[in-house]
Design an enzyme around this catalytic site. Structure first.
Site, PDB file in Angstrom:
ATOM      1  CB  CYS A 106      -4.123   6.270  11.407  1.00  0.00           C
ATOM      2  SG  CYS A 106      -4.161   5.680   9.708  1.00  0.00           S
ATOM      3  CG  ASN A 114       6.310   8.129   2.528  1.00  0.00           C
ATOM      4  OD1 ASN A 114       5.146   8.469   2.762  1.00  0.00           O
ATOM      5  ND2 ASN A 114       6.797   6.966   2.914  1.00  0.00           N
ATOM      6  CB  SER A 155      -0.893  -0.005   1.244  1.00  0.00           C
ATOM      7  OG  SER A 155      -1.611   1.200   1.344  1.00  0.00           O
TER       8      SER A 155
END
Length: 304
Positions: free
Chosen positions: A131, A69, A21
């Site tokens: 998250c 990133n 992903s």
């Protein structure tokens, strides 16, 4: 003839190679380069309840041995993915798909997974607990065993699909988190997500990434990922998708020997769009050198 097929919590894959992903979008761009049906599966871009523009630019930087990133889960939102991307995926890939699901609350994770429960081609839900939990001061769900278990339970309550919890490496003891997810009913685990890092631009004397920090991925993290897969394999009896710095068929075999049942390939796709295709094509020769007729025999082989 080497048998490359593997099984993930009852889901049969023709081989263990899965684009990770965040590096494969929803398959559109790569389908223009090669036939995606060569893959075992692919994990689509992390998808949240609402559309997200992601973090400010610059949010990607090269580094020795990989990249940084801080894209920030840019995605069109779960409803748009179901309406627009899922039909297109059915045209370009005919195997089982892994849906990577993000969320900023337990309720959001559960609702996103509930909406995906009736999508036939989605075979596995890969729940990204890296998250930040907006209800608990921004601490990641995956950095706390109780929070990780809470998300696992909530998701399992709304879906019949296998649930694989994607674990963050930014913890003291990843096996503790893995055990919490297993006890809460997870069907499998995926590890690792990116490691937290940063770089500074000597010209500007400012961080290279606008977000200051970003996720480190690429070959540099492979030994860390391998060690964590090993530790989790020793701690729980669940299928593991190994991820982190894999860039060759030899790396994939090594990850399986550490305990992975399948392997995700991430940053390598951004350097070489044909990386996964090449790895799949090279796997039979690697298996022959290792003396295995079925690639699944490699899983956990280094523990014996």
């Amino acid at each position: 003839m080497v048998n490359l097929s593997v099984n993930l919590a009852g889901v049969a894959l023709k081989n263990p190679i899965i684009p990770a992903s965040g590096t494969f979008g929803y398959g559109r761009e790569y389908a223009e380069a090669y036939d995606l049906d060569i893959l075992g599966s692919f994990s689509w871009k992390g998808t949240t309840g609402q559309a997200r523009l992601g973090n400010p630019q610059p949010r990607i930087a090269e580094m020795t041995g990989g990249m940084l990133n801080a894209v920030g889960l840019q995605n069109p939102g779960i409803d748009a993915v179901i309406e627009k991307e899922v039909p297109n995926i059915a045209k370009i890939f005919h195997g089982p798909v892994i849906a990577n699901v993000g969320g900023f609350s337990v309720e959001e994770y559960a609702e996103n997974c509930r909406k995906l429960n009736d999508i036939d081609q989605v075979a596995i839900l890969e729940v990204n607990i890296s998250c930040p939990n907006v209800h608990c001061g921004g601490r990641n769900f995956g950095s706390d065993p109780k929070s990780a278990a809470e998300v696992t339970k909530a998701v399992k309550a709304v879906t019949k699909k296998p649930v694989f919890m994607k674990l963050t490496p930014n913890v003291t003891d990843i096996a503790e988190i893995a055990c919490a997810c297993a006890d809460a009913g997870a069907d499998g685990l995926c590890l690792i997500n990116t490691l937290l890092g940063m770089r500074i631009d000597l010209k500007t004397k400012r961080p290279l990434i606008a977000n200051r920090t970003g996720g480190v991925s690429g070959p540099a993290v492979f030994p860390v990922a391998l060690r964590m897969v090993w530790d989790v394999y020793e701690a729980v009896k669940l299928p593991i998708i190994g991820c982190g710095g894999v860039s060759s068929a030899e790396d994939a075999a090594e990850m399986m020997l550490a305990g992975a049942a399948a392997v995700e390939v991430g940053a390598a796709n951004l350097k070489d769009p044909f990386a996964c295709k090449t790895i799949v094509e090279n796997l039979p020769a690697v298996c022959e050198r290792l003396g295995v007729a079925n690639i699944s025999e490699l899983t956990g082989g280094a523990h014996q």
